[in-house]
Design a protein around this motif. Structure first.
Motif, mmCIF file in Angstrom:
data_model
loop_
_atom_site.group_PDB
_atom_site.id
_atom_site.type_symbol
_atom_site.label_atom_id
_atom_site.label_comp_id
_atom_site.label_asym_id
_atom_site.label_seq_id
_atom_site.Cartn_x
_atom_site.Cartn_y
_atom_site.Cartn_z
ATOM 1 N N LYS A 175 0.831 -1.207 0.000
ATOM 2 C CA LYS A 175 0.000 0.000 0.000
ATOM 3 C C LYS A 175 0.863 1.255 0.000
ATOM 4 C CE LYS A 175 -4.026 -2.050 2.314
ATOM 5 N NZ LYS A 175 -4.844 -2.068 3.556
ATOM 6 N N LEU A 176 1.944 1.222 0.766
ATOM 7 C CA LEU A 176 2.843 2.370 0.797
ATOM 8 C C LEU A 176 3.490 2.577 -0.569
ATOM 9 C CD1 LEU A 176 4.346 4.639 2.247
ATOM 10 C CD2 LEU A 176 6.012 2.930 3.042
ATOM 11 N N VAL A 177 3.897 1.490 -1.220
ATOM 12 C CA VAL A 177 4.489 1.591 -2.556
ATOM 13 C C VAL A 177 3.494 2.194 -3.542
ATOM 14 C CG1 VAL A 177 5.249 0.211 -4.542
ATOM 15 C CG2 VAL A 177 6.244 -0.180 -2.294
ATOM 16 N N ASP A 178 2.232 1.797 -3.446
ATOM 17 C CA ASP A 178 1.207 2.377 -4.317
ATOM 18 C C ASP A 178 1.092 3.882 -4.092
ATOM 19 O OD1 ASP A 178 0.566 0.029 -5.579
ATOM 20 O OD2 ASP A 178 -1.131 -0.443 -4.280
ATOM 21 N N GLU A 179 1.149 4.308 -2.839
ATOM 22 C CA GLU A 179 1.084 5.720 -2.519
ATOM 23 C C GLU A 179 2.310 6.470 -3.030
ATOM 24 O OE1 GLU A 179 -1.405 7.951 -0.395
ATOM 25 O OE2 GLU A 179 -2.032 6.672 -2.051
ATOM 26 N N VAL A 180 3.481 5.858 -2.858
ATOM 27 C CA VAL A 180 4.708 6.473 -3.369
ATOM 28 C C VAL A 180 4.625 6.635 -4.881
ATOM 29 C CG1 VAL A 180 7.184 6.105 -3.741
ATOM 30 C CG2 VAL A 180 6.186 5.725 -1.479
ATOM 31 N N VAL A 243 7.662 -6.703 -3.874
ATOM 32 C CA VAL A 243 6.573 -5.733 -3.830
ATOM 33 C C VAL A 243 6.700 -4.706 -4.945
ATOM 34 C CG1 VAL A 243 5.560 -3.865 -2.466
ATOM 35 C CG2 VAL A 243 6.096 -6.041 -1.372
ATOM 36 N N LEU A 244 7.908 -4.232 -5.187
ATOM 37 C CA LEU A 244 8.100 -3.242 -6.249
ATOM 38 C C LEU A 244 7.762 -3.828 -7.614
ATOM 39 C CD1 LEU A 244 11.373 -1.390 -5.181
ATOM 40 C CD2 LEU A 244 9.087 -0.419 -5.340
ATOM 41 N N ARG A 245 8.209 -5.043 -7.871
ATOM 42 C CA ARG A 245 7.951 -5.659 -9.178
ATOM 43 C C ARG A 245 6.470 -5.988 -9.341
ATOM 44 N NH1 ARG A 245 12.752 -6.300 -11.562
ATOM 45 N NH2 ARG A 245 14.587 -6.448 -10.192
ATOM 46 N N ASP A 246 5.849 -6.464 -8.275
ATOM 47 C CA ASP A 246 4.427 -6.815 -8.350
ATOM 48 C C ASP A 246 3.540 -5.594 -8.561
ATOM 49 O OD1 ASP A 246 5.101 -9.448 -8.013
ATOM 50 O OD2 ASP A 246 4.406 -9.597 -5.930
ATOM 51 N N SER A 247 4.003 -4.423 -8.140
ATOM 52 C CA SER A 247 3.184 -3.216 -8.284
ATOM 53 C C SER A 247 2.964 -2.857 -9.748
ATOM 54 C CB SER A 247 3.842 -2.040 -7.568
ATOM 55 O OG SER A 247 4.955 -1.545 -8.297
ATOM 56 N N GLY A 248 3.937 -3.182 -10.605
ATOM 57 C CA GLY A 248 3.848 -2.851 -12.021
ATOM 58 C C GLY A 248 3.988 -1.367 -12.317
ATOM 59 N N LYS A 249 4.433 -0.595 -11.331
ATOM 60 C CA LYS A 249 4.497 0.858 -11.490
ATOM 61 C C LYS A 249 5.922 1.401 -11.546
ATOM 62 C CE LYS A 249 0.048 1.301 -9.181
ATOM 63 N NZ LYS A 249 -0.703 1.745 -7.984
ATOM 64 N N PHE A 250 6.901 0.494 -11.489
ATOM 65 C CA PHE A 250 8.298 0.926 -11.470
ATOM 66 C C PHE A 250 9.105 0.161 -12.510
ATOM 67 C CE2 PHE A 250 6.720 2.152 -7.363
ATOM 68 C CZ PHE A 250 7.326 3.375 -7.128
ATOM 69 N N THR A 251 10.138 0.816 -12.978
ATOM 70 C CA THR A 251 11.065 0.191 -13.915
ATOM 71 C C THR A 251 12.483 0.477 -13.452
ATOM 72 O OG1 THR A 251 11.651 -0.016 -16.257
ATOM 73 C CG2 THR A 251 11.191 2.212 -15.438
#
Length: 336
Positions: A175-180, A243-251
């Protein structure tokens, strides 16, 4: 333009003065004494001792992080990030968020001094103990577990460090990663550094057999963390990478596991320097938290304190690979 509401900017901005401006009586709300130990307290799940030893622990963590995580003394980020950060933070409207800025808020103060044209927002549950920072720093009191109260695409860089103790589970970090990701601008950078909550023998042998008091302390520490709702992370590199990879929002995700010996080995000067800092940090950390976990009981405190000090002393000059170590992770990634 700041991503904070004007009222909040006025309330928390240091505006170049030597005094942090917070609302009246906050210190009486946020500090408590127990068994002669001063704590920062928000609720039963978040408490932190703030004596001189604990300030020293945070200072030593900064030194270890610079050497082991960021490629050298005095550094606040990996060398590989420097060209990108120069590009992002030299913009006139650049903004940086530090989540969980800590007692000293040292990272955000050092970074704000380096990039004076950018605005730096330091966010924590409690105010910093320091009373000075550069004029481009804003301090906000907020709980990251309740979301980040900023507009979408507000920041070029979001940093967090040493948050793992307070994360109840992987879902909380997700959830924090999504917010970031939400508050980062496209192409912006997430930077994080964390360490494991436990030490282990370097040669894979049993901590309980070789260092029984350290092992006893860690059992108590884990129980307190779990009772307070913390997941008590020990596999930090795997958790943050997944968590970062699963979010799909970072490269462009970079994950570096860091092993830090405790004490000196007489082989590598840089590792020995970090090892000495780790030894001092462990000595302070075990002693101070042991007072908390033992509930201030003098006999129990004295017994564990003596045992831990004796065990740590044996790790100071072990043969390479025969001492104890802590581990951690340095991660940086770009917002898609």
């Amino acid at each position: 333009m700041s991503s904070l509401p004007e009222s909040e900017v006025d309330r928390y901005s240091l505006a170049g003065t030597s005094t942090t401006s917070f609302t009246p009586s906050m210190s009486s709300l946020w500090y408590r004494e127990r068994e002669g130990i001063r704590f920062q307290v928000v609720n039963e799940a978040y408490f932190y001792p703030v004596g001189e030893e604990h300030l020293q622990i945070e200072d030593l963590w900064d030194l270890i992080r610079a050497i082991k995580y960021y490629d050298g003394p005095g550094r606040c980020f990996p060398k590989a990030l420097e060209p990108l950060l120069n590009e992002l933070l030299s913009k006139r409207d650049a903004q940086v968020l530090d989540v969980g800025s800590g007692l000293r808020a040292k990272w955000v103060v050092d970074m704000a001094s380096r990039w004076p044209s950018a605005t730096f927002v330091a966010m924590d549950l409690l105010p910093p103990v320091e009373t000075w920072s550069p004029p481009n720093c804003i301090f906000e009191i907020a709980d990251c577990m309740e979301g980040l109260q900023y507009q979408d695409a507000s920041f070029e860089l979001v940093n967090h460090s040493w948050l793992s103790w307070w994360l109840p589970d992987d879902l909380s970090y997700a959830k924090l990663v999504d917010e970031v990701a939400r508050v980062l601008r496209p192409g912006g950078v997430l930077l994080l550094s964390e360490f494991s909550n436990e030490v282990v023998p370097e040669d894979g042998t049993s901590l309980e057999e070789r260092y029984p008091t350290m092992a006893e302390f860690q059992v108590m520490n884990r129980a307190v963390a779990l009772a307070a709702g913390s997941r008590y992370l020990t596999d930090v590199d795997l958790v943050f990478d997944r968590v970062l990879r699963d979010s799909g929002k970072f490269t462009d995700i970079h994950v570096s596991r860091i092993d830090a010996q405790i004490g000196e080995r007489g082989v590598d000067p840089e590792k020995d320097q970090a090892g000495q800092y780790s030894y001092l940090m462990s000595t302070c950390g075990f002693h101070s938290w042991m007072q908390v976990l033992a509930g201030g009981a003098p006999e129990e405190t004295q017994r564990m304190d003596g045992g831990i000090k004796a065990e740590l002393e044996t790790t100071r000059e072990c043969a390479p690979g025969k001492g104890v170590k802590g581990s951690g992770v340095c991660v940086w990634a770009r917002r898609i």
